[in-house]
Scaffold this motif. Structure first.
Motif, PDB file in Angstrom:
ATOM      1  N   GLN A   1       0.522   4.099  -2.868  1.00 38.87           N
ATOM      2  CA  GLN A   1       0.357   5.512  -2.520  1.00 38.87           C
ATOM      3  C   GLN A   1       1.460   6.364  -3.149  1.00 38.87           C
ATOM      4  O   GLN A   1       1.191   7.424  -3.732  1.00 38.87           O
ATOM      5  N   ASN A   2       2.710   5.904  -3.041  1.00 42.42           N
ATOM      6  CA  ASN A   2       3.829   6.662  -3.604  1.00 42.42           C
ATOM      7  C   ASN A   2       3.749   6.731  -5.127  1.00 42.42           C
ATOM      8  O   ASN A   2       4.070   7.762  -5.732  1.00 42.42           O
ATOM      9  N   ALA A   3       3.313   5.627  -5.748  1.00 43.21           N
ATOM     10  CA  ALA A   3       3.171   5.621  -7.204  1.00 43.21           C
ATOM     11  C   ALA A   3       2.115   6.621  -7.648  1.00 43.21           C
ATOM     12  O   ALA A   3       2.285   7.317  -8.660  1.00 43.21           O
ATOM     13  N   ARG A   4       1.036   6.716  -6.901  1.00 44.52           N
ATOM     14  CA  ARG A   4      -0.022   7.668  -7.247  1.00 44.52           C
ATOM     15  C   ARG A   4       0.446   9.110  -7.070  1.00 44.52           C
ATOM     16  O   ARG A   4       0.121   9.983  -7.886  1.00 44.52           O
ATOM     17  N   ILE A   5       1.202   9.367  -6.017  1.00 43.04           N
ATOM     18  CA  ILE A   5       1.726  10.721  -5.823  1.00 43.04           C
ATOM     19  C   ILE A   5       2.688  11.082  -6.950  1.00 43.04           C
ATOM     20  O   ILE A   5       2.631  12.179  -7.502  1.00 43.04           O
TER      21      ILE A   5
ATOM     22  N   MET B   1       0.817  -1.208   0.000  1.00 39.67           N
ATOM     23  CA  MET B   1       0.000   0.000   0.000  1.00 39.67           C
ATOM     24  C   MET B   1       0.856   1.265   0.000  1.00 39.67           C
ATOM     25  O   MET B   1       0.449   2.293  -0.562  1.00 39.67           O
ATOM     26  N   GLU B   2       2.037   1.207   0.597  1.00 37.84           N
ATOM     27  CA  GLU B   2       2.961   2.339   0.499  1.00 37.84           C
ATOM     28  C   GLU B   2       3.415   2.518  -0.945  1.00 37.84           C
ATOM     29  O   GLU B   2       3.512   3.646  -1.439  1.00 37.84           O
ATOM     30  N   PHE B   3       3.694   1.407  -1.623  1.00 38.61           N
ATOM     31  CA  PHE B   3       4.073   1.460  -3.035  1.00 38.61           C
ATOM     32  C   PHE B   3       2.959   2.101  -3.861  1.00 38.61           C
ATOM     33  O   PHE B   3       3.203   2.974  -4.691  1.00 38.61           O
TER      34      PHE B   3
END
Length: 316
Positions: free
Chosen positions: A263-267, A259-261
């Motif tokens: 979230q960071n990909a979306r940002i 989920m961190e991946f």
């Protein structure tokens, strides 16, 4: 009068030297003579020293010729800082630190301080591109990845390149008050205190590993379909694994949770769209998978210290 010395070595980054030195020089315009900064350069070799951009500089003195103490010693970064060994400089710094008021680095100059053991048990930073390398090389240092500059017990470190100007402005403000520092910042046409940290300049997510595994296949699918809804369970089913096993394997391979991946990909996707397009924020949020501008704004603030609108204004 406060003495400031900048150490020069082959392949140093010229802006790392020039930026802070200009701050102290311009500050002298606003200070009484007895409060001026006395600026000098110290070379690791005799004669001309060539910066990484080819410009040649003659230092005021060689290491062997420098006697007495300095209130502030600064080490710039550059390819020469992290690619070469500097034993004479390291030995000199170890001796000089007993007399110096403060020792600091700009950008990757932190690697030279690290070689001297000066980073051990201190909060430090460097250019965002080199923080992982600094962590691995000097495990006793407490490396912070998002700070523009840090002052920890008279050890000063700063982020990449122009962060040396931020550091120098902070020193001027501490020495002579905020008003003088603001006047210097206005002359240089820079912000006295910039919004956000280094994270706004660095990608939050590293490139997907080139070798094909169950995890990289999921990563690549997610990156191509960020507007879809994902959960750990959905990603795990794509890899034909249980959610628990997938999450554990993913964290080991990618060094972040699924989920961190996501979230960071979306940002990072939103940042790219804000930089290269004039799309409305609502469209950027949709194409990046945030669902709403409000959610995107919250995560931008949490991760980057900026709103999407502020990011677009600064980087587009």
């Amino acid at each position: 009068m406060k003495t400031v010395a900048m150490v020069l070595f082959p392949e140093f980054l010229l802006l790392d030297m020039a930026g802070p030195m200009e701050v102290f020089s311009i500050a002298n315009r606003y200070l009484a003579l007895e409060k001026h900064y006395q600026i000098s350069t110290v070379g690791t070799q005799h004669g001309v020293i060539q910066a990484s951009n080819g410009v040649r500089v003659m230092a005021d003195a060689h290491l062997e010729q420098v006697a007495g103490s300095h209130d502030l010693l600064l080490v710039p970064g550059g390819p020469g800082a992290y690619d070469n060994k500097h034993q004479p400089l390291v030995d000199w710094l170890l001796s000089a630190r007993e007399q110096a008021g403060c020792i600091g680095s700009i950008c990757t100059g932190a690697f030279i301080l690290g070689e001297a053991g000066l980073l051990d048990d201190h909060r430090v930073t460097t250019h965002w591109h080199y923080t992982e390398r600094l962590i691995k090389r000097f495990p006793k240092a407490i490396v912070e990845t998002d700070q523009i500059y840090i002052n920890d017990r008279n050890l000063l470190t700063s982020g990449g390149v122009t962060a040396g100007i931020d550091l120098a402005l902070a020193i001027v403000a501490q020495d002579h008050g905020k008003k003088v520092a603001q006047d210097v910042a206005k002359v240089l046409l820079v912000l006295m205190k910039r919004q956000g940290g280094q994270a706004q300049f660095s990608p939050l997510m590293a490139a997907v590993a080139p070798n094909e595994t169950a995890v990289t296949r999921v990563q690549n699918y997610v990156l191509e379909h960020l507007d879809e809804s994902f959960s750990v369970e959905r990603m795990a089913s794509m890899a034909n694994m249980s959610a628990r096993h997938f999450a554990r394997l993913f964290s080991r391979e990618v060094q972040m949770t699924p989920m961190e991946f996501l979230q960071n990909a979306r940002i990072d996707r939103a940042r790219s769209l804000l930089e290269i397009s004039d799309l409305p924020l609502k469209t950027v949020a949709y194409r990046s998978g945030f669902g709403s501008v409000r959610h995107m704004r919250f995560l931008f603030g949490e991760k980057l210290g900026l709103t999407p609108s502020q990011y677009r204004e600064q980087f587009s």
